[in-house]
Design an enzyme around this catalytic site. Structure first.
Site: not given
Ligand code: AMP
Length: 275
Positions: A27, A31, A34, A144, A173, A183-184
């Site tokens: 989304m 960071h 990702h 993730g 991570v 992201s939050r």
């Molecule tokens: P999001 O942008 O939050 O929807 O996350 C996109 C992808 O990144 C999803 O598969 C999440 O599980 C993964 N993700 C988010 N935070 C982390 C993290 N700290 N370490 C590894 N993968 C992550």
């Protein structure tokens, strides 16, 4: 790198092996977490597509869809630096025409744990992931472990609907002090951030133990010691079904937590091996 804001004409059924295609759905507000997914995707496939789409379907009416961080230009730089081949960033209107009728149901497993606190969230996740799979046609998709129930449900969807995609799970991570990257996290004030550390501390406390009742008790004690944390749930669940494990459970289990710090809702989890 090709930037596609609306549609992307990748050929159907990309061949596997040396020319395999990997998809990393995100989304945005990218960071290090990702980035680690993108690197894993590059290890698994010759070509990597990153999708950036803040999916309205997975946000509840009172959730943070409109204020979710959107940092498209910085995200493109991250993707460029990581050698991503294509960034797919459709608009909400392109993904969801007003006359849309059909979506994916996450079933009973989608109504427990996260699903209990975010009704419809996992339906929205599975619907967008299936659409992304159909649009991009990847051989491999990387998600993730940070969103453990999401990952488990995507594996379930791939099995139940016979989708021709290999799902790869990537480790969470963290910051050096244990906070899982999200992201939050940028919503957190310095004080909030100190409170938020209780999530990873609770998981670490639980990880040191082997009996389910003791694990739950130790982790809960850490969370309850932080009065400005509003706990949604702390559960110890089967990694495949997200059903709570019994006291005689042997094998892997996921200790998962969700809590609100001020207006920010955070989730985290750790996988334990119980015997
Ligand atoms: P999001 O942008 O939050 O929807 O996350 C996109 C992808 O990144 C999803 O598969 C999440 O599980 C993964 N993700 C988010 N935070 C982390 C993290 N700290 N370490 C590894 N993968 C992550």
């Amino acid at each position: 790198m090709i930037k596609a804001r609306a549609t992307l004409g990748i050929g159907a059924g990309a061949p596997s092996g040396g020319s395999a295609l990997a998809l990393v759905p995100t989304m945005g507000a990218l960071h290090e977490g990702h980035r680690s997914l993108i690197r894993l995707a590059r290890e698994r496939a010759a070509h990597v597509v990153v999708s950036i789409f803040v999916n309205p379907l997975q946000f509840g009416p009172t959730e943070d869809y409109s204020r979710y961080p959107r940092t498209f230009d910085a995200d493109l730089e991250v993707c460029q630096a990581e050698g991503v081949d294509v960034v797919f960033a459709p608009s909400a209107e392109d993904m969801y025409p007003p006359d849309r009728q059909v979506g994916v149901s996450a079933g009973e497993m989608g109504s427990v744990v996260e699903g209990e606190f975010r009704p419809g969230h996992l339906d929205g996740v599975l619907t967008v992931v299936l659409k992304l799979f159909n649009l991009v046609q990847p051989d491999v998709a990387v998600f993730g472990q940070k969103d453990a129930q999401q990952l488990a449900m995507i594996r379930r969807m791939v099995a139940d609907l016979n989708l021709p995609v290999s799902i790869v799970g990537a480790p969470t991570v963290r910051e050096p002090d244990g906070l899982a990257l999200s992201s939050r996290n940028r919503y957190l004030s310095p004080d909030d951030r100190a409170v938020a550390l209780a999530l990873s501390r609770a998981l670490t406390a639980g990880s040191a133990l082997r009996a389910p009742a003791e694990i739950r008790r130790a982790a809960l004690a850490v969370l309850e010691a932080e009065p400005s944390l509003a706990l949604d749930y702390l559960v110890l669940v089967d990694p495949a079904t997200f059903a709570e494990v019994g006291d005689d459970h042997a094998g892997e289990a996921i200790l998962a937590v969700a809590a609100r710090v001020g207006a920010t809702r955070l989730i985290d989890n750790v996988t334990l091996s119980l015997h």
